[in-house]
Design a protein around this motif. Sequence first.
Motif, PDB file in Angstrom:
ATOM      1  N   GLN A  43      73.777  14.340  10.004  1.00 40.95           N
ATOM      2  CA  GLN A  43      75.208  14.041   9.982  1.00 40.95           C
ATOM      3  C   GLN A  43      76.037  15.320   9.953  1.00 40.95           C
ATOM      4  O   GLN A  43      77.093  15.403  10.582  1.00 40.95           O
ATOM      5  CB  GLN A  43      75.547  13.170   8.770  1.00 40.95           C
ATOM      6  CG  GLN A  43      76.980  12.665   8.748  1.00 40.95           C
ATOM      7  CD  GLN A  43      77.318  11.841   9.974  1.00 40.95           C
ATOM      8  OE1 GLN A  43      76.723  10.801  10.208  1.00 40.95           O
ATOM      9  NE2 GLN A  43      78.254  12.313  10.774  1.00 40.95           N
ATOM     10  N   ALA A  44      75.568  16.348   9.248  1.00 39.67           N
ATOM     11  CA  ALA A  44      76.280  17.628   9.202  1.00 39.67           C
ATOM     12  C   ALA A  44      76.421  18.205  10.603  1.00 39.67           C
ATOM     13  O   ALA A  44      77.490  18.725  10.968  1.00 39.67           O
ATOM     14  CB  ALA A  44      75.546  18.605   8.289  1.00 39.67           C
ATOM     15  N   PHE A  48      80.307  18.395  13.558  1.00 39.44           N
ATOM     16  CA  PHE A  48      80.878  19.516  14.300  1.00 39.44           C
ATOM     17  C   PHE A  48      80.656  19.413  15.806  1.00 39.44           C
ATOM     18  O   PHE A  48      80.810  20.401  16.530  1.00 39.44           O
ATOM     19  CB  PHE A  48      80.300  20.834  13.772  1.00 39.44           C
ATOM     20  CG  PHE A  48      80.755  21.181  12.384  1.00 39.44           C
ATOM     21  CD1 PHE A  48      81.978  21.799  12.167  1.00 39.44           C
ATOM     22  CD2 PHE A  48      79.966  20.873  11.284  1.00 39.44           C
ATOM     23  CE1 PHE A  48      82.398  22.117  10.885  1.00 39.44           C
ATOM     24  CE2 PHE A  48      80.378  21.186  10.003  1.00 39.44           C
ATOM     25  CZ  PHE A  48      81.600  21.811   9.800  1.00 39.44           C
ATOM     26  N   LYS A  49      80.324  18.240  16.280  1.00 43.51           N
ATOM     27  CA  LYS A  49      80.069  18.057  17.717  1.00 43.51           C
ATOM     28  C   LYS A  49      81.274  18.473  18.545  1.00 43.51           C
ATOM     29  O   LYS A  49      81.155  19.119  19.566  1.00 43.51           O
ATOM     30  CB  LYS A  49      79.704  16.599  17.993  1.00 43.51           C
ATOM     31  CG  LYS A  49      79.402  16.303  19.449  1.00 43.51           C
ATOM     32  CD  LYS A  49      78.997  14.856  19.629  1.00 43.51           C
ATOM     33  CE  LYS A  49      80.149  13.915  19.316  1.00 43.51           C
ATOM     34  NZ  LYS A  49      79.823  12.489  19.596  1.00 43.51           N
ATOM     35  N   GLN A 251      81.486  26.775  14.755  1.00 42.04           N
ATOM     36  CA  GLN A 251      80.236  26.266  14.171  1.00 42.04           C
ATOM     37  C   GLN A 251      79.233  25.858  15.253  1.00 42.04           C
ATOM     38  O   GLN A 251      78.304  25.091  15.000  1.00 42.04           O
ATOM     39  CB  GLN A 251      80.541  25.077  13.259  1.00 42.04           C
ATOM     40  CG  GLN A 251      81.469  25.397  12.099  1.00 42.04           C
ATOM     41  CD  GLN A 251      80.978  26.545  11.256  1.00 42.04           C
ATOM     42  OE1 GLN A 251      79.796  26.650  10.944  1.00 42.04           O
ATOM     43  NE2 GLN A 251      81.891  27.457  10.891  1.00 42.04           N
ATOM     44  N   GLU A 252      79.468  26.374  16.465  1.00 39.49           N
ATOM     45  CA  GLU A 252      78.559  26.157  17.600  1.00 39.49           C
ATOM     46  C   GLU A 252      78.323  24.676  17.857  1.00 39.49           C
ATOM     47  O   GLU A 252      77.227  24.248  18.209  1.00 39.49           O
ATOM     48  CB  GLU A 252      77.237  26.895  17.367  1.00 39.49           C
ATOM     49  CG  GLU A 252      77.408  28.398  17.221  1.00 39.49           C
ATOM     50  CD  GLU A 252      76.119  29.119  16.900  1.00 39.49           C
ATOM     51  OE1 GLU A 252      75.056  28.463  16.903  1.00 39.49           O
ATOM     52  OE2 GLU A 252      76.174  30.334  16.627  1.00 39.49           O
ATOM     53  N   HIS A 253      79.379  23.899  17.658  1.00 33.41           N
ATOM     54  CA  HIS A 253      79.347  22.452  17.895  1.00 33.41           C
ATOM     55  C   HIS A 253      78.151  21.779  17.207  1.00 33.41           C
ATOM     56  O   HIS A 253      77.514  20.891  17.760  1.00 33.41           O
ATOM     57  CB  HIS A 253      79.332  22.172  19.394  1.00 33.41           C
ATOM     58  CG  HIS A 253      80.567  22.681  20.097  1.00 33.41           C
ATOM     59  ND1 HIS A 253      81.791  22.058  19.994  1.00 33.41           N
ATOM     60  CD2 HIS A 253      80.758  23.794  20.874  1.00 33.41           C
ATOM     61  CE1 HIS A 253      82.688  22.744  20.700  1.00 33.41           C
ATOM     62  NE2 HIS A 253      82.093  23.797  21.229  1.00 33.41           N
ATOM     63  N   GLY A 254      77.896  22.253  15.977  1.00 30.80           N
ATOM     64  CA  GLY A 254      76.864  21.623  15.157  1.00 30.80           C
ATOM     65  C   GLY A 254      75.462  22.138  15.389  1.00 30.80           C
ATOM     66  O   GLY A 254      74.509  21.607  14.808  1.00 30.80           O
ATOM     67  N   GLN A 255      75.304  23.193  16.172  1.00 30.07           N
ATOM     68  CA  GLN A 255      73.963  23.721  16.451  1.00 30.07           C
ATOM     69  C   GLN A 255      73.508  24.753  15.422  1.00 30.07           C
ATOM     70  O   GLN A 255      72.366  25.224  15.483  1.00 30.07           O
ATOM     71  CB  GLN A 255      73.932  24.349  17.854  1.00 30.07           C
ATOM     72  CG  GLN A 255      74.184  23.359  18.973  1.00 30.07           C
ATOM     73  CD  GLN A 255      73.244  22.166  18.911  1.00 30.07           C
ATOM     74  OE1 GLN A 255      72.012  22.321  18.894  1.00 30.07           O
ATOM     75  NE2 GLN A 255      73.812  20.963  18.857  1.00 30.07           N
ATOM     76  N   LYS A 256      74.371  25.101  14.504  1.00 26.91           N
ATOM     77  CA  LYS A 256      73.960  26.015  13.437  1.00 26.91           C
ATOM     78  C   LYS A 256      73.014  25.320  12.470  1.00 26.91           C
ATOM     79  O   LYS A 256      72.849  24.098  12.499  1.00 26.91           O
ATOM     80  CB  LYS A 256      75.193  26.528  12.682  1.00 26.91           C
ATOM     81  CG  LYS A 256      76.004  27.571  13.428  1.00 26.91           C
ATOM     82  CD  LYS A 256      77.071  28.166  12.520  1.00 26.91           C
ATOM     83  CE  LYS A 256      77.827  29.296  13.199  1.00 26.91           C
ATOM     84  NZ  LYS A 256      78.839  29.907  12.297  1.00 26.91           N
ATOM     85  N   ASP A 257      72.421  26.108  11.589  1.00 26.50           N
ATOM     86  CA  ASP A 257      71.540  25.549  10.567  1.00 26.50           C
ATOM     87  C   ASP A 257      72.324  24.565   9.695  1.00 26.50           C
ATOM     88  O   ASP A 257      73.439  24.883   9.251  1.00 26.50           O
ATOM     89  CB  ASP A 257      70.983  26.671   9.691  1.00 26.50           C
ATOM     90  CG  ASP A 257      70.039  26.157   8.627  1.00 26.50           C
ATOM     91  OD1 ASP A 257      70.512  25.931   7.490  1.00 26.50           O
ATOM     92  OD2 ASP A 257      68.852  25.963   8.927  1.00 26.50           O
ATOM     93  N   PRO A 258      71.786  23.363   9.443  1.00 27.09           N
ATOM     94  CA  PRO A 258      72.518  22.357   8.662  1.00 27.09           C
ATOM     95  C   PRO A 258      72.979  22.851   7.296  1.00 27.09           C
ATOM     96  O   PRO A 258      74.054  22.472   6.830  1.00 27.09           O
ATOM     97  CB  PRO A 258      71.513  21.211   8.531  1.00 27.09           C
ATOM     98  CG  PRO A 258      70.624  21.349   9.710  1.00 27.09           C
ATOM     99  CD  PRO A 258      70.517  22.834   9.954  1.00 27.09           C
ATOM    100  N   GLN A 259      72.176  23.697   6.652  1.00 26.81           N
ATOM    101  CA  GLN A 259      72.578  24.207   5.342  1.00 26.81           C
ATOM    102  C   GLN A 259      73.835  25.069   5.460  1.00 26.81           C
ATOM    103  O   GLN A 259      74.726  25.012   4.602  1.00 26.81           O
ATOM    104  CB  GLN A 259      71.445  25.019   4.706  1.00 26.81           C
ATOM    105  CG  GLN A 259      71.774  25.494   3.296  1.00 26.81           C
ATOM    106  CD  GLN A 259      70.606  26.182   2.622  1.00 26.81           C
ATOM    107  OE1 GLN A 259      69.531  26.328   3.211  1.00 26.81           O
ATOM    108  NE2 GLN A 259      70.788  26.597   1.389  1.00 26.81           N
TER     109      GLN A 259
END
Length: 318
Positions: A43-44, A48-49, A251-259
Amino acid sequence: MDLTGMIQNPVEDQNSEQKLSKEEYAALKKQEREETWMQIDGQAQSVFKDGASLQKFLDFMTGQYNMPKVPNLLLLYSQNPEVKLVKSFDEWKHDRRSLRTGVHGYTYIIDTKYEKDGEMRSGYAISKGYDITQTKGRPLEERPQRDIHTLLEAVLKNQNIRLQIADNLPDKIQAQYIPNQRTIYIRNGMSEITTFHAINRELACAALDQHDGNYARNRVNAQAFCATYILGKRYGVDVSGFDLEKVAGIQEHGQKDPQELRLFLNDVRTAAYGIRGHIERNLREPEQQFVTEDTFTVGESEKKSPDKGKKSKNEPER
């Protein structure tokens, strides 16, 4: 042959977990935790999608003031983005509300305390909470709408950071937090809405300053921007000028590390909820300082001075 009444299937055991061995129970709970965190991390990343997805989640955060943990916000949002206010069964009972028949709770995380090797330690457990729409009973107190002038007064009153009007700010600078002076400089003469957003953005930057010498505005700008959006949404101040697409791109459209994404959202929550708490305290109606009260006034005792030459009843004999 009619078998009705002859066949009796075993009743489903609601406490089947209690029949598991210690090892089996531990393995079951470990799997439950792993699946829960996979749901949270997924979900995280989804939040940021794009800008629209982030905006919807920030709208959700706006109404969840009682839920202090970002993993819980993500977990509840993944189950139902329409929930309004989630509490445990005991918390709703304390509020004099009961669960409606047949409702199913939402999974969320609760803090726990346990003893190990003679020491008290902190942990967590997976539990169930219920949305206000799943309950009935005593209505909750409604929040009155406030005009922008009143909101601005509540923001500015009793701040623990210095606020100063500055007429010589560079162009396009509405307000700015200067960390080494612990001061927010504000351009005078802006519209009330612009002033409200600008001050909250800088208060959010200040809230994210750890005062360790490592503050950098470019590391907190996006979080402060999101926190400002939440505050505007919360108090009905126009937020049509907020474009969250750039934040999603950072946030790189959610591709960063979830943490890392959760840490970003935690900064947003910390700043927004802290400023909101300050506003709410200042919006409370002050008690009157002096009230004339005749009915329950305590009267003074009437004492008469003893006549000269006579001993008072309380005067000891010599």
